[in-house]
Scaffold this motif. Structure first.
Motif, PDB file in Angstrom:
ATOM      1  N   LEU A  61       0.829  -1.202   0.000  1.00  0.00           N
ATOM      2  CA  LEU A  61       0.000   0.000   0.000  1.00  0.00           C
ATOM      3  C   LEU A  61       0.863   1.252   0.000  1.00  0.00           C
ATOM      4  CD1 LEU A  61      -2.791   1.295   0.167  1.00  0.00           C
ATOM      5  CD2 LEU A  61      -2.665   1.092   2.665  1.00  0.00           C
ATOM      6  N   SER A  62       1.920   1.241   0.812  1.00  0.00           N
ATOM      7  CA  SER A  62       2.820   2.395   0.858  1.00  0.00           C
ATOM      8  C   SER A  62       3.483   2.630  -0.488  1.00  0.00           C
ATOM      9  CB  SER A  62       3.905   2.180   1.926  1.00  0.00           C
ATOM     10  OG  SER A  62       3.333   2.132   3.209  1.00  0.00           O
ATOM     11  N   GLU A  63       3.854   1.534  -1.144  1.00  0.00           N
ATOM     12  CA  GLU A  63       4.496   1.651  -2.450  1.00  0.00           C
ATOM     13  C   GLU A  63       3.529   2.229  -3.472  1.00  0.00           C
ATOM     14  OE1 GLU A  63       5.734  -1.887  -4.943  1.00  0.00           O
ATOM     15  OE2 GLU A  63       7.689  -1.169  -4.266  1.00  0.00           O
ATOM     16  N   ALA A  64       2.269   1.784  -3.416  1.00  0.00           N
ATOM     17  CA  ALA A  64       1.261   2.272  -4.346  1.00  0.00           C
ATOM     18  C   ALA A  64       1.021   3.767  -4.156  1.00  0.00           C
ATOM     19  CB  ALA A  64      -0.038   1.494  -4.159  1.00  0.00           C
ATOM     20  N   LEU A  65       1.119   4.232  -2.922  1.00  0.00           N
ATOM     21  CA  LEU A  65       0.894   5.641  -2.609  1.00  0.00           C
ATOM     22  C   LEU A  65       2.199   6.445  -2.626  1.00  0.00           C
ATOM     23  CD1 LEU A  65      -1.643   5.228   0.343  1.00  0.00           C
ATOM     24  CD2 LEU A  65      -2.149   5.840  -2.035  1.00  0.00           C
ATOM     25  N   GLU A  66       3.294   5.784  -3.031  1.00  0.00           N
ATOM     26  CA  GLU A  66       4.611   6.401  -3.082  1.00  0.00           C
ATOM     27  C   GLU A  66       5.039   6.933  -1.721  1.00  0.00           C
ATOM     28  OE1 GLU A  66       4.546   9.299  -6.189  1.00  0.00           O
ATOM     29  OE2 GLU A  66       4.569   7.788  -7.771  1.00  0.00           O
ATOM     30  N   MET A  67       4.678   6.164  -0.678  1.00  0.00           N
ATOM     31  CA  MET A  67       5.076   6.521   0.681  1.00  0.00           C
ATOM     32  C   MET A  67       6.276   5.700   1.130  1.00  0.00           C
ATOM     33  SD  MET A  67       1.234   6.654   2.313  1.00  0.00           S
ATOM     34  CE  MET A  67       1.842   6.764   3.982  1.00  0.00           C
ATOM     35  N   ASP A  68       6.832   4.918   0.204  1.00  0.00           N
ATOM     36  CA  ASP A  68       7.957   4.051   0.558  1.00  0.00           C
ATOM     37  C   ASP A  68       9.302   4.738   0.314  1.00  0.00           C
ATOM     38  OD1 ASP A  68       7.415   4.045  -2.183  1.00  0.00           O
ATOM     39  OD2 ASP A  68       8.510   2.161  -2.463  1.00  0.00           O
ATOM     40  N   GLU A  69       9.291   6.031   0.022  1.00  0.00           N
ATOM     41  CA  GLU A  69      10.519   6.759  -0.253  1.00  0.00           C
ATOM     42  C   GLU A  69      10.785   7.788   0.843  1.00  0.00           C
ATOM     43  OE1 GLU A  69       9.904   8.471  -4.058  1.00  0.00           O
ATOM     44  OE2 GLU A  69      10.190   6.593  -5.160  1.00  0.00           O
ATOM     45  N   SER A  70      12.038   7.880   1.252  1.00  0.00           N
ATOM     46  CA  SER A  70      12.458   8.869   2.239  1.00  0.00           C
ATOM     47  C   SER A  70      13.602   9.686   1.662  1.00  0.00           C
ATOM     48  CB  SER A  70      12.918   8.175   3.533  1.00  0.00           C
ATOM     49  OG  SER A  70      11.865   7.460   4.127  1.00  0.00           O
ATOM     50  N   PHE A  71      13.584  10.981   1.929  1.00  0.00           N
ATOM     51  CA  PHE A  71      14.630  11.866   1.442  1.00  0.00           C
ATOM     52  C   PHE A  71      15.471  12.340   2.624  1.00  0.00           C
ATOM     53  CE2 PHE A  71      11.384  11.959  -1.781  1.00  0.00           C
ATOM     54  CZ  PHE A  71      12.098  12.002  -2.975  1.00  0.00           C
ATOM     55  N   ILE A  72      16.773  12.240   2.482  1.00  0.00           N
ATOM     56  CA  ILE A  72      17.688  12.586   3.556  1.00  0.00           C
ATOM     57  C   ILE A  72      18.757  13.532   3.015  1.00  0.00           C
ATOM     58  CG2 ILE A  72      19.147  11.669   5.396  1.00  0.00           C
ATOM     59  CD1 ILE A  72      17.996   8.839   4.305  1.00  0.00           C
ATOM     60  N   ARG A  73      18.933  14.637   3.681  1.00  0.00           N
ATOM     61  CA  ARG A  73      19.948  15.616   3.278  1.00  0.00           C
ATOM     62  C   ARG A  73      21.053  15.635   4.324  1.00  0.00           C
ATOM     63  NH1 ARG A  73      18.218  21.494   0.847  1.00  0.00           N
ATOM     64  NH2 ARG A  73      20.307  22.303   0.329  1.00  0.00           N
ATOM     65  N   MET A  74      22.292  15.492   3.880  1.00  0.00           N
ATOM     66  CA  MET A  74      23.398  15.465   4.830  1.00  0.00           C
ATOM     67  C   MET A  74      24.653  16.056   4.197  1.00  0.00           C
ATOM     68  SD  MET A  74      24.608  11.435   4.771  1.00  0.00           S
ATOM     69  CE  MET A  74      25.818  11.745   6.044  1.00  0.00           C
ATOM     70  N   THR A  75      25.595  16.451   5.044  1.00  0.00           N
ATOM     71  CA  THR A  75      26.870  16.987   4.583  1.00  0.00           C
ATOM     72  C   THR A  75      27.994  16.069   5.021  1.00  0.00           C
ATOM     73  OG1 THR A  75      26.081  19.280   4.651  1.00  0.00           O
ATOM     74  CG2 THR A  75      28.466  18.940   4.694  1.00  0.00           C
ATOM     75  N   ILE A  76      28.862  15.744   4.095  1.00  0.00           N
ATOM     76  CA  ILE A  76      30.022  14.907   4.376  1.00  0.00           C
ATOM     77  C   ILE A  76      31.273  15.745   4.152  1.00  0.00           C
ATOM     78  CG2 ILE A  76      31.370  12.919   3.560  1.00  0.00           C
ATOM     79  CD1 ILE A  76      28.746  11.521   2.922  1.00  0.00           C
ATOM     80  N   THR A  77      32.217  15.628   5.081  1.00  0.00           N
ATOM     81  CA  THR A  77      33.455  16.400   4.986  1.00  0.00           C
ATOM     82  C   THR A  77      34.661  15.457   4.939  1.00  0.00           C
ATOM     83  OG1 THR A  77      33.915  16.566   7.354  1.00  0.00           O
ATOM     84  CG2 THR A  77      32.328  18.134   6.439  1.00  0.00           C
TER      85      THR A  77
END
Length: 256
Positions: free
Chosen positions: A221-237
């Protein structure tokens, strides 16, 4: 000056020509391109407004469910002040241009090229084009290698049109699409997408998109509603270099 020769030159026949020779064809992001622009006068004297060097790439833009290929300028520099080139005259113009650290990498279908243009008043502007290879700088290479060490394989790389919502300098973002083929994330993730938002020699701001595999009815159900994706923003040094795999792995585990 022959009126006929002048008229032909305005159409590009017998006009001045330009040819650029680069010191090599493969570079690392952040590296300098050195070369020489060779200009040869045509059959008439001509006034040159400017000679400029540009670094370009292409990207995909989707509109009305159709894909279009657009061209973007990564960097452009003017090499000279206006001058007059005489009939048959030869001029050599050495130059240096820096490839930005956030320039797209020439992986998969991504292409980067150098264009030399010469603006001549009331005439067809001569141009020259040279393709180059752009490899990742040290930090970017370490990030991509660390993801592969977690059991991911790079499946596709593409430059796609993007808004300036993420503060990037260009009208596109280069997206790296990984799939888990071994290790702990196989069967738990469908794919992992990575986009470099801002980069320099010692820092990289990254957007991860974690696409979880559907497991059970709730997962479907989550996949059908496109709720299976998470966006993460991070900085690597640079300071993260020795623990890159651990840091990225810990981040992904939070979303599976």
């Amino acid at each position: 000056m022959s009126i006929v020769k002048k008229a032909l030159a305005t159409m590009g026949i017998g006009a001045a020509t330009v040819d650029t020779v680069l010191d090599k064809t493969s570079y690392q992001a952040g590296e300098r391109i050195n070369g020489v622009v060779y200009i040869k006068g045509g059959k008439v004297e001509q006034f040159v407004d400017a000679i400029y060097l540009s670094l370009h790439t292409s990207f995909i833009k989707v509109s009305d469910d159709r894909k279009y290929t657009n061209t973007a300028t990564i960097v452009q520099e003017r090499l000279n002040e206006p001058f007059t080139i005489k009939e048959g005259e030869k001029i050599e113009l050495p130059f240096t241009i820096v490839i930005p650290h956030d320039a797209p990498l020439t992986i998969s279908n991504t292409r980067v090229w150098v264009t030399t243009g010469m603006d001549i008043k009331n005439a067809v502007d001569p141009t020259d084009l040279d393709y180059i290879e752009v490899q990742p700088n040290s930090l970017t290479n370490a990030i991509l290698t660390s993801i592969e060490s977690l059991g991911f394989r790079l499946r596709e790389v593409e430059c796609e049109a993007a808004s300036n919502a993420y503060g990037q300098r260009y009208p596109f973002l280069q997206e790296f699409e990984f799939v888990p083929t071994s290790g702990e994330f196989r069967g738990k993730l469908d794919e992992l997408e990575l986009t470099f938002l801002n980069q320099n020699e010692t820092n990289a701001e990254i957007l991860f998109q974690v696409d979880r595999s559907a497991r059970g009815l709730r997962g479907l159900l989550s996949e059908a509603l496109e709720m299976d994706e998470s966006f993460i923003r991070m900085t690597i040094t640079e300071h993260d270099r020795l623990v890159l795999g651990e840091k990225i792995g810990t981040l992904i585990r939070r979303f599976i």
